[in-house]
Design an enzyme around this catalytic site. Structure first.
Site, PDB file in Angstrom:
ATOM      1  N   ASP A  20     -12.069   7.001   4.020  1.00 46.55           N
ATOM      2  CA  ASP A  20     -10.851   6.746   4.792  1.00 46.55           C
ATOM      3  C   ASP A  20     -10.422   5.270   4.707  1.00 46.55           C
ATOM      4  OD1 ASP A  20      -8.698   7.305   6.378  1.00 46.55           O
ATOM      5  OD2 ASP A  20      -9.821   7.455   8.256  1.00 46.55           O
ATOM      6  N   LYS A  26      -9.993  12.604   8.706  1.00 51.68           N
ATOM      7  CA  LYS A  26      -9.573  12.047   9.991  1.00 51.68           C
ATOM      8  C   LYS A  26      -9.631  13.128  11.063  1.00 51.68           C
ATOM      9  CE  LYS A  26      -6.343   8.459   8.461  1.00 51.68           C
ATOM     10  NZ  LYS A  26      -7.038   7.322   9.087  1.00 51.68           N
ATOM     11  N   ASP A  34      -2.489  10.080   4.045  1.00 58.09           N
ATOM     12  CA  ASP A  34      -3.891   9.694   4.218  1.00 58.09           C
ATOM     13  C   ASP A  34      -4.598  10.689   5.142  1.00 58.09           C
ATOM     14  OD1 ASP A  34      -6.313   8.457   4.418  1.00 58.09           O
ATOM     15  OD2 ASP A  34      -5.618   6.729   5.589  1.00 58.09           O
ATOM     16  N   GLU A  65      -9.351   3.740   2.201  1.00 55.25           N
ATOM     17  CA  GLU A  65      -8.882   3.904   0.824  1.00 55.25           C
ATOM     18  C   GLU A  65      -7.848   2.851   0.422  1.00 55.25           C
ATOM     19  OE1 GLU A  65      -7.640   5.420   3.399  1.00 55.25           O
ATOM     20  OE2 GLU A  65      -5.541   4.879   3.069  1.00 55.25           O
ATOM     21  N   ASP A 108       1.692   6.200   5.705  1.00 57.51           N
ATOM     22  CA  ASP A 108       0.698   5.252   5.203  1.00 57.51           C
ATOM     23  C   ASP A 108       1.162   4.561   3.914  1.00 57.51           C
ATOM     24  OD1 ASP A 108      -1.696   3.992   5.770  1.00 57.51           O
ATOM     25  OD2 ASP A 108      -2.913   5.408   4.606  1.00 57.51           O
ATOM     26  N   LYS A 135       0.854  -1.203   0.000  1.00 55.58           N
ATOM     27  CA  LYS A 135       0.000   0.000   0.000  1.00 55.58           C
ATOM     28  C   LYS A 135       0.884   1.244   0.000  1.00 55.58           C
ATOM     29  CE  LYS A 135      -3.183   2.548   3.094  1.00 55.58           C
ATOM     30  NZ  LYS A 135      -4.080   2.495   4.267  1.00 55.58           N
ATOM     31  N   ARG A 177      -7.597  -0.399   0.882  1.00 51.95           N
ATOM     32  CA  ARG A 177      -8.146  -1.620   0.268  1.00 51.95           C
ATOM     33  C   ARG A 177      -8.626  -1.361  -1.151  1.00 51.95           C
ATOM     34  NH1 ARG A 177     -12.310  -2.126   5.157  1.00 51.95           N
ATOM     35  NH2 ARG A 177     -10.529  -1.114   6.141  1.00 51.95           N
TER      36      ARG A 177
HETATM   37  N1  BES Z   1      -4.223   4.338   7.104  1.00 46.71           N
HETATM   38  C1  BES Z   1      -5.356   4.044   7.898  1.00 46.71           C
HETATM   39  C2  BES Z   1      -5.080   3.008   8.982  1.00 46.71           C
HETATM   40  C3  BES Z   1      -4.043   3.323  10.021  1.00 46.71           C
HETATM   41  C4  BES Z   1      -4.411   3.813  11.261  1.00 46.71           C
HETATM   42  C5  BES Z   1      -2.719   3.046   9.801  1.00 46.71           C
HETATM   43  C6  BES Z   1      -3.453   4.052  12.226  1.00 46.71           C
HETATM   44  C7  BES Z   1      -1.767   3.291  10.772  1.00 46.71           C
HETATM   45  C8  BES Z   1      -2.126   3.785  11.995  1.00 46.71           C
HETATM   46  C9  BES Z   1      -6.497   3.522   7.025  1.00 46.71           C
HETATM   47  O1  BES Z   1      -6.538   3.991   5.733  1.00 46.71           O
HETATM   48  C10 BES Z   1      -7.777   3.882   7.690  1.00 46.71           C
HETATM   49  O2  BES Z   1      -7.991   5.046   7.880  1.00 46.71           O
HETATM   50  N2  BES Z   1      -8.583   2.891   8.029  1.00 46.71           N
HETATM   51  C11 BES Z   1      -9.828   3.101   8.660  1.00 46.71           C
HETATM   52  C12 BES Z   1     -10.810   2.101   8.083  1.00 46.71           C
HETATM   53  C13 BES Z   1     -12.238   2.317   8.506  1.00 46.71           C
HETATM   54  C14 BES Z   1     -12.764   3.618   7.926  1.00 46.71           C
HETATM   55  C15 BES Z   1     -13.069   1.152   8.019  1.00 46.71           C
HETATM   56  C16 BES Z   1      -9.661   2.886  10.171  1.00 46.71           C
HETATM   57  O3  BES Z   1      -8.911   2.026  10.576  1.00 46.71           O
HETATM   58  O4  BES Z   1     -10.298   3.625  10.928  1.00 46.71           O
HETATM   59 ZN    ZN Z   2      -4.700   4.598   4.912  1.00 44.92          ZN
HETATM   60 ZN    ZN Z   3      -7.577   5.860   5.550  1.00 48.09          ZN
END
Ligand code: BES
Ligand code: ZN
Ligand code: ZN
Length: 496
Positions: free
Chosen positions: A344, A274, A267, A346, A285, A262, A348
């Site tokens: 968020d 966020k 992000d 994104e 990220d 990825k 996947r």
């Molecule tokens: N990049 C983030 C996940 C992340 C969080 C990585 C903390 C490293 C440290 C990812 O893109 C994300 O924001 N995921 C969301 C998914 C949710 C919206 C289903 C999450 O984990 O809140």
């Molecule tokens: Zn991310």
């Molecule tokens: Zn994200």
């Protein structure tokens, strides 16, 4: 840093690392060079120290004026590879504080019932490299150029195979340097490590270590129908790139192993922005992408007999008038439509296209690496990454390789029961489930929808290990997670 194997055991260094367990072993190779008074001083100091693991003291020898770090291995039966990694890092940090430019150590001092000399040699060099790393690119000159340890001098007890150890030291040092390169790629701020900069870095690595690198631009991605990558990229003024790397260390006809990383260079969350205290680390990220680029570099540098493909979709996730919206439906390269529940989630979405792109290689094994979910951090803390695969045996192999490599991995289930959570209402699949439950599993389950044609596919969620934890004895920031694991996997999966 230079790593020197000193087969003459003259061990000419400014400082020494002296381990002890219950008592200082006077059989160690340095003591040949120490005067009786200095030897006595070392023994006497150790005798008044606590015998707990990592208990340490810095001493100055009264006669030779050499600086030494004395450090306790703990009870012999508890002395393991896991402990060795921490000890090498902590010792190096203490020696650095002594202001020495070179360190001597005898590898045989660290051999025990659970750890052989060849492992000691590799892990000493690797962990010393990792401990030596500091991200100083953005510091002023005086701090950047502060003196530090430049040379490690190793020796072994007589009758030990020094040649073999020398090879292992070299290998450990090489892997350590590539782990550190991944840390730099991740630590560089988002405004300086854009999708095109990440692609340029991959190209540089390809040229330096000997692997092929191709970069697709948005126009080429449009032709391929990569609606996932392009959808996420819409909100950013930075062009997305799709990085394709190929290392051929064996017949190009042999089916390859594919690594997918990825590469979200920043992000923000997109329109599902966020919260402000969750955004400052999101330039990291792209750590999955960094791991894949650095793993290919390491594999090529080590000249492994393997055929490895690396794929990194590199995209910035930003809010703007052009952004993809919650409720939008994107058509992925596979033809499956993706209903966006949350912008968020994104990672996947871009990985879906990369997995479809990987089908043309008919890989023996395919592993994607991604900082995919915050839920992974909640589940595992900072000491293990998550492994999910429909193939239980493959997941177990990865966990075992994690132990060997130092990138510790733990399996979570990917059972069909979880599939209902990501079924779309308007589109085929939903990029985020409505509830916060089982976030890491849902992320993997989404990816699985695009990986069903592969015999051996696994997903590594590295959100948990993206940054270092304070008790790992590494500098703050990106950890370089995944590089050691991917290199070890390329090595053992290619042997089969
Ligand atoms: N990049 C983030 C996940 C992340 C969080 C990585 C903390 C490293 C440290 C990812 O893109 C994300 O924001 N995921 C969301 C998914 C949710 C919206 C289903 C999450 O984990 O809140
Ligand atoms: Zn991310
Ligand atoms: Zn994200």
């Amino acid at each position: 840093m230079r790593h020197i194997m000193d087969t003459q055991a003259s061990l000419d260094a400014e400082s020494y690392l002296i381990p002890f367990s219950q008592n200082v072993k006077l059989s160690s190779q340095f003591f040949k060079h120490f005067s009786p008074l200095d030897q006595e001083y070392v023994k006497a100091t150790a005798s008044v120290m606590k015998e707990d693991f990592l208990e340490s003291a810095k001493i100055l020898l009264p006669e030779s004026r050499k600086k030494c770090v004395l450090i306790c291995l703990g009870p012999k039966e508890d002395w393991t590879l896991r402990r060795a990694r921490l000890l090498f890092r902590k010792s190096f940090n203490s020696l650095r504080e002594c202001n020495a430019r070179s360190v001597g150590m005898c590898l045989s001092d660290f051999v025990g019932p659970n750890i052989d000399i060849s492992t000691v040699a590799k892990e000493a060099a690797l962990n010393v490299e990792m401990a030596a790393y500091e991200f100083k690119e953005y510091k002023q000159k005086s701090e950047k150029e502060a003196p530090t340890i430049e040379t490690m001098v190793y020796t072994v007890a007589p009758s030990t195979r020094a040649r073999q150890c020398e090879k292992q030291v070299r290998m450990g040092g090489t892997i350590g340097r590539h782990v550190n390169y991944a840390r730099t790629l991740s630590n560089i701020p988002g405004s300086d490590m854009t999708p095109s900069k990440l692609a340029a870095s991959a190209k540089e690595c390809g040229k330096k270590y000997g692997f092929d690198v191709q970069v697709l631009d948005e126009k080429e991605m449009r032709k391929l129908g990569m609606g996932g990558v392009l959808g996420v990229s819409r909100g950013s003024s930075e062009e997305a790139t799709f990085i394709i790397m190929e290392y051929t260390g064996t017949s190009a006809k042999r089916a390859p192993i594919v690594f997918v990383g990825k590469g979200i260079t920043f992000d923000s969350g997109g329109l599902n922005l966020k919260p402000s205290n969750s955004m400052d680390e999101m330039h990291m990220d792209m750590s999955g992408g960094a791991a894949v680029i650095s793993a290919l570099s390491a594999i090529a540098d080590l000249k492994l007999k393997a055929h490895v493909i690396g794929l990194v979709p590199a995209v910035e996730n930003m809010p703007s008038g052009q952004s993809y919206r919650p409720g939008d439906v994107l058509t992925s390269m596979s033809g499956k439509t993706i209903e966006i529940a949350n912008t968020d989630a994104e990672g996947r979405v871009i990985l879906a296209d990369a997995l479809t792109y990987a089908e043309q290689y008919k890989p023996t094994h395919i592993i994607d690496v991604a900082t995919l979910t915050g839920a992974c951090v909640i589940a595992l803390g900072h000491h293990a990454l998550a492994v999910l695969s429909p193939n239980d045996l493959f997941a177990k192999t990865i966990c075992e390789t994690g132990e060997v490599s130092g990138d510790y991995a733990w399996q979570l289930p990917l059972w069909n029961e979880y599939e209902s959570d990501i079924r779309g209402t308007v589109g085929d699949v939903l990029n985020a489930s409505k509830s916060r439950e089982a976030g890491t599993i849902n992320g993997a389950m989404f990816l699985y929808q695009f990986a069903k044609s592969f015999k051996h596919w696994a997903h590594l969620d590295i959100a948990s290990t993206m940054t270092t934890a304070s008790d790992q004895h590494l500098s703050k920031g990106a950890s370089g997670t995944g590089v050691r694991l991917l290199v070890e996997l390329a090595h053992c999966l290619s042997k089969k």
